[in-house]
Design a protein around this motif. Structure first.
Motif, PDB file in Angstrom:
ATOM      1  N   ILE A 206       1.812  -2.970  -1.249  1.00 54.03           N
ATOM      2  CA  ILE A 206       1.168  -3.869  -2.221  1.00 54.03           C
ATOM      3  C   ILE A 206       2.024  -4.019  -3.485  1.00 54.03           C
ATOM      4  CG2 ILE A 206      -0.868  -4.115  -3.712  1.00 54.03           C
ATOM      5  CD1 ILE A 206      -2.515  -2.840  -1.420  1.00 54.03           C
ATOM      6  N   LEU A 207       2.483  -2.901  -4.011  1.00 54.54           N
ATOM      7  CA  LEU A 207       3.258  -2.933  -5.262  1.00 54.54           C
ATOM      8  C   LEU A 207       4.479  -3.868  -5.180  1.00 54.54           C
ATOM      9  CD1 LEU A 207       4.162   0.110  -7.483  1.00 54.54           C
ATOM     10  CD2 LEU A 207       5.920  -1.495  -6.789  1.00 54.54           C
ATOM     11  N   PRO A 208       5.323  -3.732  -4.122  1.00 54.67           N
ATOM     12  CA  PRO A 208       6.500  -4.617  -4.082  1.00 54.67           C
ATOM     13  C   PRO A 208       6.133  -6.094  -4.046  1.00 54.67           C
ATOM     14  CG  PRO A 208       6.685  -2.858  -2.432  1.00 54.67           C
ATOM     15  CD  PRO A 208       5.322  -2.761  -3.017  1.00 54.67           C
ATOM     16  N   ILE A 209       5.050  -6.433  -3.341  1.00 56.00           N
ATOM     17  CA  ILE A 209       4.672  -7.862  -3.281  1.00 56.00           C
ATOM     18  C   ILE A 209       4.212  -8.327  -4.660  1.00 56.00           C
ATOM     19  CG2 ILE A 209       3.123  -9.575  -2.231  1.00 56.00           C
ATOM     20  CD1 ILE A 209       2.959  -7.796   0.229  1.00 56.00           C
ATOM     21  N   LEU A 210       3.388  -7.510  -5.318  1.00 57.63           N
ATOM     22  CA  LEU A 210       2.894  -7.904  -6.648  1.00 57.63           C
ATOM     23  C   LEU A 210       4.076  -8.097  -7.608  1.00 57.63           C
ATOM     24  CD1 LEU A 210      -0.221  -5.536  -7.120  1.00 57.63           C
ATOM     25  CD2 LEU A 210      -0.188  -7.910  -6.323  1.00 57.63           C
ATOM     26  N   GLU A 211       5.025  -7.178  -7.547  1.00 60.58           N
ATOM     27  CA  GLU A 211       6.177  -7.277  -8.473  1.00 60.58           C
ATOM     28  C   GLU A 211       7.032  -8.501  -8.151  1.00 60.58           C
ATOM     29  OE1 GLU A 211       8.263  -3.506  -8.454  1.00 60.58           O
ATOM     30  OE2 GLU A 211       6.928  -2.708 -10.014  1.00 60.58           O
ATOM     31  N   GLN A 212       7.257  -8.702  -6.852  1.00 61.04           N
ATOM     32  CA  GLN A 212       8.117  -9.821  -6.462  1.00 61.04           C
ATOM     33  C   GLN A 212       7.492 -11.167  -6.839  1.00 61.04           C
ATOM     34  OE1 GLN A 212       9.125  -9.630  -2.343  1.00 61.04           O
ATOM     35  NE2 GLN A 212      10.431 -11.436  -2.446  1.00 61.04           N
TER      36      GLN A 212
ATOM     37  N   ILE B 255      -3.936   2.075   5.129  1.00 56.03           N
ATOM     38  CA  ILE B 255      -3.038   3.099   5.677  1.00 56.03           C
ATOM     39  C   ILE B 255      -2.459   3.866   4.479  1.00 56.03           C
ATOM     40  CG2 ILE B 255      -0.844   3.431   6.920  1.00 56.03           C
ATOM     41  CD1 ILE B 255      -1.837   0.524   8.150  1.00 56.03           C
ATOM     42  N   PRO B 256      -2.550   5.200   4.479  1.00 52.13           N
ATOM     43  CA  PRO B 256      -2.055   5.942   3.322  1.00 52.13           C
ATOM     44  C   PRO B 256      -0.623   5.542   2.971  1.00 52.13           C
ATOM     45  CG  PRO B 256      -3.265   7.400   4.781  1.00 52.13           C
ATOM     46  CD  PRO B 256      -3.163   6.088   5.491  1.00 52.13           C
ATOM     47  N   GLY B 257      -0.416   5.249   1.711  1.00 55.91           N
ATOM     48  CA  GLY B 257       0.907   4.802   1.242  1.00 55.91           C
ATOM     49  C   GLY B 257       0.962   3.309   0.984  1.00 55.91           C
ATOM     50  N   THR B 258      -0.064   2.559   1.402  1.00 56.63           N
ATOM     51  CA  THR B 258      -0.002   1.089   1.329  1.00 56.63           C
ATOM     52  C   THR B 258       0.104   0.566  -0.108  1.00 56.63           C
ATOM     53  OG1 THR B 258      -1.211   0.844   3.403  1.00 56.63           O
ATOM     54  CG2 THR B 258      -1.287  -1.025   1.900  1.00 56.63           C
ATOM     55  N   THR B 259      -0.650   1.157  -1.032  1.00 60.17           N
ATOM     56  CA  THR B 259      -0.659   0.579  -2.385  1.00 60.17           C
ATOM     57  C   THR B 259       0.751   0.638  -2.995  1.00 60.17           C
ATOM     58  OG1 THR B 259      -2.948   1.304  -2.619  1.00 60.17           O
ATOM     59  CG2 THR B 259      -1.832   0.603  -4.630  1.00 60.17           C
ATOM     60  N   ARG B 260       1.403   1.791  -2.830  1.00 61.86           N
ATOM     61  CA  ARG B 260       2.750   1.938  -3.431  1.00 61.86           C
ATOM     62  C   ARG B 260       3.817   1.206  -2.604  1.00 61.86           C
ATOM     63  NH1 ARG B 260       4.077   5.996  -6.916  1.00 61.86           N
ATOM     64  NH2 ARG B 260       2.359   7.281  -6.135  1.00 61.86           N
ATOM     65  N   ASP B 261       3.731   1.363  -1.263  1.00 57.05           N
ATOM     66  CA  ASP B 261       4.857   0.909  -0.424  1.00 57.05           C
ATOM     67  C   ASP B 261       4.755  -0.559  -0.014  1.00 57.05           C
ATOM     68  OD1 ASP B 261       5.595   3.523  -0.595  1.00 57.05           O
ATOM     69  OD2 ASP B 261       4.888   4.075   1.412  1.00 57.05           O
TER      70      ASP B 261
ATOM     71  N   MET C  72      -4.204  -8.702   4.106  1.00 53.56           N
ATOM     72  CA  MET C  72      -3.846  -7.925   2.910  1.00 53.56           C
ATOM     73  C   MET C  72      -2.581  -8.490   2.266  1.00 53.56           C
ATOM     74  SD  MET C  72      -4.479  -5.551   0.829  1.00 53.56           S
ATOM     75  CE  MET C  72      -5.664  -4.349   1.393  1.00 53.56           C
ATOM     76  N   LEU C  73      -1.592  -8.840   3.107  1.00 57.16           N
ATOM     77  CA  LEU C  73      -0.349  -9.401   2.559  1.00 57.16           C
ATOM     78  C   LEU C  73      -0.633 -10.723   1.856  1.00 57.16           C
ATOM     79  CD1 LEU C  73       2.150  -8.685   5.516  1.00 57.16           C
ATOM     80  CD2 LEU C  73       1.625  -7.261   3.521  1.00 57.16           C
ATOM     81  N   GLU C  74      -1.525 -11.504   2.472  1.00 61.93           N
ATOM     82  CA  GLU C  74      -1.834 -12.822   1.897  1.00 61.93           C
ATOM     83  C   GLU C  74      -2.515 -12.665   0.536  1.00 61.93           C
ATOM     84  OE1 GLU C  74      -3.965 -15.449   4.594  1.00 61.93           O
ATOM     85  OE2 GLU C  74      -4.751 -16.497   2.832  1.00 61.93           O
ATOM     86  N   VAL C  75      -3.492 -11.764   0.476  1.00 64.12           N
ATOM     87  CA  VAL C  75      -4.210 -11.608  -0.793  1.00 64.12           C
ATOM     88  C   VAL C  75      -3.266 -11.063  -1.863  1.00 64.12           C
ATOM     89  CG1 VAL C  75      -5.209  -9.271  -0.722  1.00 64.12           C
ATOM     90  CG2 VAL C  75      -6.562 -11.114  -1.608  1.00 64.12           C
ATOM     91  N   CYS C  76      -2.337 -10.188  -1.467  1.00 60.76           N
ATOM     92  CA  CYS C  76      -1.388  -9.636  -2.449  1.00 60.76           C
ATOM     93  C   CYS C  76      -0.471 -10.724  -2.988  1.00 60.76           C
ATOM     94  CB  CYS C  76      -0.555  -8.521  -1.820  1.00 60.76           C
ATOM     95  SG  CYS C  76      -1.514  -7.055  -1.515  1.00 60.76           S
ATOM     96  N   ARG C  77      -0.070 -11.653  -2.108  1.00 62.20           N
ATOM     97  CA  ARG C  77       0.797 -12.745  -2.579  1.00 62.20           C
ATOM     98  C   ARG C  77       0.053 -13.605  -3.604  1.00 62.20           C
ATOM     99  NH1 ARG C  77       3.179 -12.432   2.745  1.00 62.20           N
ATOM    100  NH2 ARG C  77       1.548 -13.754   3.627  1.00 62.20           N
ATOM    101  N   THR C  78      -1.233 -13.870  -3.327  1.00 57.49           N
ATOM    102  CA  THR C  78      -2.025 -14.668  -4.280  1.00 57.49           C
ATOM    103  C   THR C  78      -2.175 -13.918  -5.598  1.00 57.49           C
ATOM    104  OG1 THR C  78      -3.273 -15.548  -2.429  1.00 57.49           O
ATOM    105  CG2 THR C  78      -4.236 -15.855  -4.603  1.00 57.49           C
ATOM    106  N   VAL C  79      -2.561 -12.643  -5.504  1.00 59.09           N
ATOM    107  CA  VAL C  79      -2.777 -11.861  -6.731  1.00 59.09           C
ATOM    108  C   VAL C  79      -1.462 -11.756  -7.505  1.00 59.09           C
ATOM    109  CG1 VAL C  79      -3.368  -9.567  -7.625  1.00 59.09           C
ATOM    110  CG2 VAL C  79      -4.760 -10.583  -5.811  1.00 59.09           C
TER     111      VAL C  79
END
Ligand SMILES: NC(=O)c1ccc[n+]([C@@H]2O[C@H](COP(=O)([O-])OP(=O)(O)OC[C@H]3O[C@@H](n4cnc5c(N)ncnc54)[C@H](O)[C@@H]3O)[C@@H](O)[C@H]2O)c1
Length: 431
Positions: free
Chosen positions: A135-141, A127-133, A103-110
């Motif tokens: 996925i979001l920070p990786i996408l923004e970074q 895991i509840p909370g994953t999208t905000r806590d 999941m972390l890898e795909v988020c870095r690519t996206v």
């Protein structure tokens, strides 16, 4: 014509990608599995889905011929010309521990490929909370963009059952929520291309993430309950399947059927998506944990039913296993209870030959025909029903099985009519 980029082309991603393509979208599917991508581009898939009389292979070929679907490994390239990104990759669970790496890898690519105005829609079970806590920070970074301002971000749970994917993408009510109302609306518009059933717009992404995990766990618990009833009924000498049928005549009771365990990617993993959050927020989930243990214990229970029917020493015994998929008529053997039953039998010394024509995986105990599986077997155990296994050809089975002792059948599916099986000379053991 919307352009959709689907990350993950597995049991969910491929039929979902084709569902968008069938409705006129231009879809690029992205997967890191090079062989899978090469096979798909040649029109090959092992999935067993169908829609309106067409098999998934025909659908795949038609959509490729019409230029609406292609598979690639280059996620960044695929995103260059696409503003709707859907993520369907999974979070694996190994030894009761989840692994966020894919999941972390795909988020870095996206994140690296994200452009202003794009929508990112997460459809994986998380895991509840994953999208905000997470996925979001990786996408923004990775992108330097801000969620809800520069790009849209939303979560929608995926509820399909394998084998019914195309139908359920269209007709199963769905739920979604975005990081802000604009994201919710964007995701709703995209989902509505495929989903004709009601789409609930929840108050926040955490509600949808948690409800997905809880939906799966609730089925796991329901099955555990009836599996425990099965052990009770067996010890009492009454038939659990009859008990379930009688109990279900009560208008407010709806018991499921017992089985040899719970397999596949979704139900057994679900608890391990809730526990990390429960630990973090200090909540004890003892009932749910106990239910999981009950289901994890079922393959051992089934193996013991086989062992107690043997009239030869386990080290001399040959057992045929029919059906290896995680559920009836599936080709998915991920976390299949059959594999655990086989392991338990082998550990007890039995020689096992297993047959399932739909399951493509290789195992050294897997054989290519019913005949090979049952020849000289002392007993057979039916674990999942499957097309291509002639379970009812009892004369054929009886003729091939060993006569060193009276052949027996362990039927975990309530498939056989005892009178018919006894008449052919078998002993019969049910759950
Ligand atoms: N299988 C089901 O019936 C089902 C039903 C509802 C929800 N879900 C959920 O949907 C998600 C996907 O499940 P699935 O059964 O399709 O899984 P799957 O393993 O069949 O497919 C996942 C795909 O993602 C690919 N992948 C992994 N990392 C990647 C990356 N970095 N970039 C691109 N591709 C990558 C894998 O190669 C694989 O092909 C999971 O979260 C699962 O819990 C599954």
């Amino acid at each position: 014509m919307k352009k959709v980029c689907m990350f993950g082309l597995g049991f969910v991603g491929l039929p979902l990608a084709l569902s968008f393509a069938m409705r006129g979208c231009q879809v690029t599917g992205v997967d890191i599995d090079e062989k899978l991508v090469a096979d798909l581009n040649q029109g090959l898939t092992h999935h067993l889905e169908a829609y309106e009389g067409l098999g998934i292979k025909e659908i795949l070929r038609k959509q490729m011929d019409q230029g609406r679907f292609q598979a690639v490994t280059d996620g960044l390239g695929a995103m260059q010309d696409c503003d709707n990104i859907i993520v369907t990759i999974g979070i694996p669970v190994e030894g009761h521990k989840h692994d966020m790496k894919p999941m972390l890898e795909v988020c870095r690519t996206v994140g690296a490929g994200l452009k202003a105005g794009d929508l990112v829609l997460i459809r994986s079970t998380v895991i509840p909370g994953t999208t905000r806590d997470v996925i979001l920070p990786i996408l923004e970074q990775e992108s330097g963009l801000q969620a809800g301002i520069d790009f849209y971000l939303a979560y929608s749970s995926e509820r399909i059952a394998e084998g019914r994917a195309f139908h359920e993408f269209e007709h199963m009510p769905a739920a979604l929520a975005g990081i802000n109302p604009a994201s919710t609306l964007k995701a709703f518009e995209l989902m509505s291309i495929v989903t004709r059933a009601h789409i609930t717009q929840a108050s926040c992404m955490e509600v949808v993430e948690a409800s997905k995990v809880i939906e799966n766990i609730s089925r796991d618990v329901d099955i555990a309950m009836v599996n425990e009833f099965a052990r009770f009924c067996k010890a009492m000498g009454i038939d659990i399947f009859e008990v379930v049928a009688v109990a279900n005549t009560h208008q407010r009771v709806n018991l499921l059927n017992p089985g040899p365990g719970v397999g596949g990617y979704c139900l057994p993993n679900a608890l391990f998506y809730l526990l990390p959050k429960a630990d973090e927020i200090g909540v004890n989930l003892s009932l749910l944990t106990t239910a999981r243990k009950v289901n994890e214990g079922m393959p051992r229970y089934v193996a013991d039913l086989v062992l107690r029917n043997l009239q030869v020493a386990p080290s001399q015994a040959r057992v045929a296993v029919l059906g290896m998929a995680m559920k009836d008529y599936s080709n998915d053997d991920r976390m299949s209870p059959a594999l655990s039953v086989i392991e338990a039998l082998q550990k007890s010394g039995c020689t096992v030959r297993a047959f399932d024509p739909a399951v493509p995986s290789y195992y050294d105990f897997k054989v290519n025909s019913l005949e090979e599986a049952v020849t000289d077997a002392h007993g057979l155990v039916v674990l999942t029903l499957q097309n291509g296994i002639d379970f009812m050809n009892l004369d054929f089975l009886m003729n091939l099985m060993s006569r060193e002792s009276q052949p027996f059948i362990v039927d975990t599916k309530n498939f056989y009519d005892p009178a018919v099986v006894w008449d052919k000379g078998f002993r019969l053991e049910r759950l």
